[in-house]
Design a protein around this motif. Structure first.
Motif: not given
Length: 346
Positions: A99, A110-111, A114-115, A324, A336-337, A340, A343
């Protein structure tokens, strides 16, 4: 997409197939890493520096010792510094699902948390990483039961061999720009020359854009939309000024041993032939932090242990892949969310 929270049962029921595919993809990659002699490592997230690239924004915190004194710390933007210390310690092949945290980043791709899948090969050329990437694309597709990757209007065959093109070739083909004409052998750049080429190509720019800003504008507007369509693209030999942690190509000092992997126009991975000269690395970091101070009014400290470890680190190649994003493409998810498990709120 519904505006209700991700934890509402009906939302979770819709999301769960992609989340289970995520688990299968991760398991398949872990099996591959194990079969290929990689040790999975687990670097600490707290670091003395979040990274020293100009436009990366870290999350700051404090670590309070037994004496009550506070020390500034950061959540890492990549496990890179810690993993290179492990290479220096003698590990030959390592990988991590980490992470990572990057501030000022949120959107479909984008977040803030993220991984990242990051892996390193000591004593091996960076082109070997390109083969690894091709394997991971296929593994992800197989685990998700997908015949193709899809993002917006772009489709990519994850089972096809990736095409390989240099950054200079891509700029010439898609933007009509002679990029290498604006870079000298010592890495100095011709900002005005590149600005004139963007003007001729009809690419909008700001008056005070730096060479790097101009490069990024042309890449995003004219080059990236063409990458990873039909098959994945390996965009290779990045300009040396855009590769702070990569060594220069032995046949042309204007470019570096850096590539990025694209599928469906989405950047998935960033790979390097790793720079192991601590003096040159320090100079690059100092330059980038001076730029950061000029643009954002702050700068991050250097990880002195990392610079010391470079002195004994073996020649190596390394790469970071946005896990992700890979899952998103393999499941045709909208963001990407969506892939997850939990999130970040907000």
């Amino acid at each position: 997409m519904s505006d209700s929270p991700w934890w509402q049962p009906h939302r979770h029921a819709d999301r769960r197939p992609a989340l289970m595919a995520r688990n299968r993809i991760q398991r398949a990659i872990r099996d591959w890493l194990d079969d290929n002699g990689f040790a999975e490592v687990d670097p600490s997230a707290l670091a003395v520096s979040p990274g020293n690239e100009t436009h990366l924004h870290g999350f700051a915190t404090e670590m309070v010792g037994n004496d009550g004194k506070a020390r500034a710390m950061y959540l890492h933007t990549s496990p890179e510094f810690a993993m290179k210390k492990l290479l220096a310690a003698g590990e030959p092949r390592i990988a991590a699902f980490s992470h990572v945290w990057r501030n000022r980043e949120r959107g479909k791709l984008h977040h803030p948390e993220f991984t990242m899948l990051e892996w390193y090969r000591a004593g091996e050329d960076y082109t070997v990483l390109m083969d690894d990437c091709a394997d991971f694309l296929m593994l992800a597709a197989e685990a998700a039961g997908a015949n193709e990757f899809r993002w917006r209007d772009s489709v990519c065959d994850p089972y096809a061999s990736p095409e390989r093109v240099s950054v200079a070739e891509a700029f010439a083909d898609f933007a009509g720009i002679d990029l290498l004409a604006t870079i000298s052998a010592d890495g100095a750049t011709d900002r005005d020359g590149l600005a004139a080429q963007l003007d001729k190509a009809g690419i909008a720019r700001a008056l005070h854009d730096s060479w790097s800003d101009l490069f990024s504008r042309a890449l995003a507007e004219r080059v990236e939309p063409h990458l990873g369509r039909g098959c994945a693209t390996i965009l290779d030999r990045y300009p040396a000024p855009e590769a702070a942690l990569a060594r220069r190509a032995p046949d042309d000092p204007r470019v570096s041993e850096r590539f990025e992997l694209y599928a469906c126009g989405v950047e998935l991975a960033n790979g390097f032939g790793e720079l192991t000269d601590p003096a040159e690395q320090r100079a690059r970091f100092q330059h980038d932090m001076a730029e950061r101070a000029r643009i954002y009014g702050d700068a991050y400290p250097l990880d002195e242990d990392f610079l010391a470890a470079l002195a004994i680190m073996p020649e190596a190649s390394g790469i970071a892949l946005g896990f992700d994003r890979l899952v998103m493409l393999a499941t045709s998810a909208p963001s990407v969310e969506a892939v997850m498990w939990a999130p970040v709120a907000g």
